[in-house]
Design a protein around this motif. Structure first.
Motif, PDB file in Angstrom:
ATOM      1  N   MET A   8       0.827  -1.204   0.000  1.00 53.72           N
ATOM      2  CA  MET A   8       0.000   0.000   0.000  1.00 53.72           C
ATOM      3  C   MET A   8       0.865   1.259   0.000  1.00 53.72           C
ATOM      4  O   MET A   8       0.571   2.228  -0.707  1.00 53.72           O
ATOM      5  CB  MET A   8      -0.938   0.002   1.199  1.00 53.72           C
ATOM      6  CG  MET A   8      -2.048  -1.036   1.115  1.00 53.72           C
ATOM      7  SD  MET A   8      -3.227  -0.923   2.481  1.00 53.72           S
ATOM      8  CE  MET A   8      -4.032   0.664   2.137  1.00 53.72           C
ATOM      9  N   GLN A   9       1.917   1.248   0.770  1.00 57.83           N
ATOM     10  CA  GLN A   9       2.826   2.403   0.800  1.00 57.83           C
ATOM     11  C   GLN A   9       3.481   2.617  -0.558  1.00 57.83           C
ATOM     12  O   GLN A   9       3.583   3.748  -1.044  1.00 57.83           O
ATOM     13  CB  GLN A   9       3.883   2.193   1.886  1.00 57.83           C
ATOM     14  CG  GLN A   9       3.325   2.234   3.298  1.00 57.83           C
ATOM     15  CD  GLN A   9       4.328   1.782   4.344  1.00 57.83           C
ATOM     16  OE1 GLN A   9       5.243   0.996   4.046  1.00 57.83           O
ATOM     17  NE2 GLN A   9       4.160   2.240   5.578  1.00 57.83           N
ATOM     18  N   ASP A  10       3.890   1.537  -1.195  1.00 56.54           N
ATOM     19  CA  ASP A  10       4.507   1.628  -2.519  1.00 56.54           C
ATOM     20  C   ASP A  10       3.524   2.146  -3.572  1.00 56.54           C
ATOM     21  O   ASP A  10       3.930   2.755  -4.563  1.00 56.54           O
ATOM     22  CB  ASP A  10       5.044   0.257  -2.958  1.00 56.54           C
ATOM     23  CG  ASP A  10       6.254  -0.183  -2.151  1.00 56.54           C
ATOM     24  OD1 ASP A  10       6.835   0.658  -1.439  1.00 56.54           O
ATOM     25  OD2 ASP A  10       6.594  -1.383  -2.218  1.00 56.54           O
ATOM     26  N   ALA A  11       2.228   1.903  -3.348  1.00 55.17           N
ATOM     27  CA  ALA A  11       1.202   2.347  -4.289  1.00 55.17           C
ATOM     28  C   ALA A  11       0.862   3.826  -4.116  1.00 55.17           C
ATOM     29  O   ALA A  11       0.125   4.395  -4.916  1.00 55.17           O
ATOM     30  CB  ALA A  11      -0.060   1.510  -4.125  1.00 55.17           C
ATOM     31  N   GLY A  12       1.404   4.459  -3.052  1.00 53.73           N
ATOM     32  CA  GLY A  12       1.197   5.888  -2.864  1.00 53.73           C
ATOM     33  C   GLY A  12       0.386   6.275  -1.645  1.00 53.73           C
ATOM     34  O   GLY A  12       0.204   7.467  -1.372  1.00 53.73           O
ATOM     35  N   PHE A  13      -0.119   5.303  -0.892  1.00 48.58           N
ATOM     36  CA  PHE A  13      -0.921   5.631   0.288  1.00 48.58           C
ATOM     37  C   PHE A  13      -0.045   6.118   1.438  1.00 48.58           C
ATOM     38  O   PHE A  13       1.077   5.641   1.630  1.00 48.58           O
ATOM     39  CB  PHE A  13      -1.721   4.414   0.749  1.00 48.58           C
ATOM     40  CG  PHE A  13      -2.881   4.076  -0.144  1.00 48.58           C
ATOM     41  CD1 PHE A  13      -4.034   4.844  -0.117  1.00 48.58           C
ATOM     42  CD2 PHE A  13      -2.813   2.999  -1.024  1.00 48.58           C
ATOM     43  CE1 PHE A  13      -5.105   4.533  -0.940  1.00 48.58           C
ATOM     44  CE2 PHE A  13      -3.878   2.692  -1.844  1.00 48.58           C
ATOM     45  CZ  PHE A  13      -5.024   3.467  -1.808  1.00 48.58           C
TER      46      PHE A  13
END
Length: 245
Positions: free
Chosen positions: A219-224
Motif C-alpha cells: 500500500m505504501q509503494d502504491a502511494g498511500f
C-alpha cells in the motif's frame, strides 16, 4: 526480458485469469456460503469496516469487487453523511445478485452497481471520499496496479479500507485454521454451490497472498500515506487503511 510482476501470475498461488467467470458460477450461493463457512464472522468484520469508513463522514463512497453489495450496503447504513455510493465488479452474476438486493432494500436510487475492472475502473480521478474492497484484493491479477487505481479515484486526503484474510501467527490457531481452509471449507462450499473448484481456488489464494506488514508495504509503494493494519480474530483477517496524498 522485463521482470514479471509476481502478483500477475504467481507460481505460489493460482492464476487470477478470468476469475470473474468463477464468481459468475457461484454468485447465487455466494452470500449463503459466506455466512455458513465464516460462522457469521464475515458480517462482524464488514460492520467493523463500515464503522471505520463512517468515522470519516464520507459523502461519496466506492466499493470495489463489490460482489453482491454487502459491504457497500453496510457502510451506507453506517454513514448517514453518505449521499451516494458506487459498487464496481467485473462479474455480471455478482452484479445481478447485488442489484436485486439493492432493489429489495429500496436503495437503488442512491447505490449503483457498475461493471468494471479493479485495475482500470470506469471512474474519473479524485471522485470519492472513501474506497473499500472486502475479500477481493487477493483476486486482482495485478495487486500494485489495483491499489494505485484505488488511490487514483480518491480525493486528496480520502481514505481506503481493505478487508482481507490473513494467516494466524499462533501455532495452535494457525494449523486448525489451515486444515479448515484447505479441506473443510472447499467441501462445504462445493456441496452448496456445486463448484468445488471455486472454493479450492479461494483457499489457495489466501495461503499465497501477502498479509500484515508485507501488505502494508504494498500500500505504501502504491502511494498511500499513514497506512495501518488491524488484526481481526487472531489474524484470521486484517483491515488495512491508508490515506490518499
Amino acid at each position: 526480458m522485463a521482470k514479471k510482476n509476481k502478483f500477475e501470475q504467481s507460481s505460489d498461488g493460482p492464476s487470477r485469469y478470468k476469475v470473474w467467470a468463477m464468481f459468475d458460477r457461484i454468485a447465487g450461493t455466494y452470500d449463503r456460503i459466506n455466512r455458513i463457512c465464516s460462522f457469521g464472522q464475515d458480517i462482524l468484520w464488514r460492520n467493523k469496516v463500515a464503522t471505520m469508513v463512517a468515522a470519516g463522514k464520507p459523502e461519496h463512497m466506492v466499493d470495489i469487487a463489490t460482489g453482491t453489495a454487502d459491504q457497500m450496503i453496510a457502510q451506507f447504513k453506517a454513514a448517514p453523511s453518505c449521499k451516494e455510493a458506487i459498487g464496481v465488479d467485473y462479474s455480471l452474476g455478482m452484479l445481478q445478485e447485488g442489484q436485486i438486493k439493492l432493489e429489495k432494500k429500496n436503495l437503488d436510487d442512491r447505490l449503483y452497481m457498475v461493471r468494471g475492472n479493479a485495475m482500470a475502473m470506469p471512474l474519473p480521478d479524485n471522485i470519492t471520499d472513501a474506497t473499500t474492497i472486502s475479500f477481493g484484493i487477493r483476486n486482482v491479477s495485478d495487486v500494485p496496479l489495483g491499489l494505485k487505481e484505488m488511490c487514483r479515484v480518491l480525493k486528496p486526503g480520502g481514505k481506503t479500507f481493505i478487508l482481507e484474510f490473513g494467516l494466524p501467527s499462533l501455532f495452535f490457531i494457525r494449523w486448525p485454521y489451515l486444515i479448515y481452509f484447505r479441506y473443510i471449507l472447499p467441501y462445504i462450499g462445493g456441496i452448496i454451490s456445486g463448484d468445488y473448484e471455486a472454493y479450492a481456488y479461494l483457499n489457495k489464494t489466501v495461503e499465497s497472498f501477502p498479509y500484515g506488514k508485507d501488505f502494508v508495504k504494498l500500500m505504501q509503494d502504491a502511494g498511500f500515506k499513514n497506512v495501518k493494519s488491524h488484526s481481526l480474530t487472531f489474524g484470521v483477517a486484517y483491515i488495512y487503511e491508508g490515506e490518499a496524498p
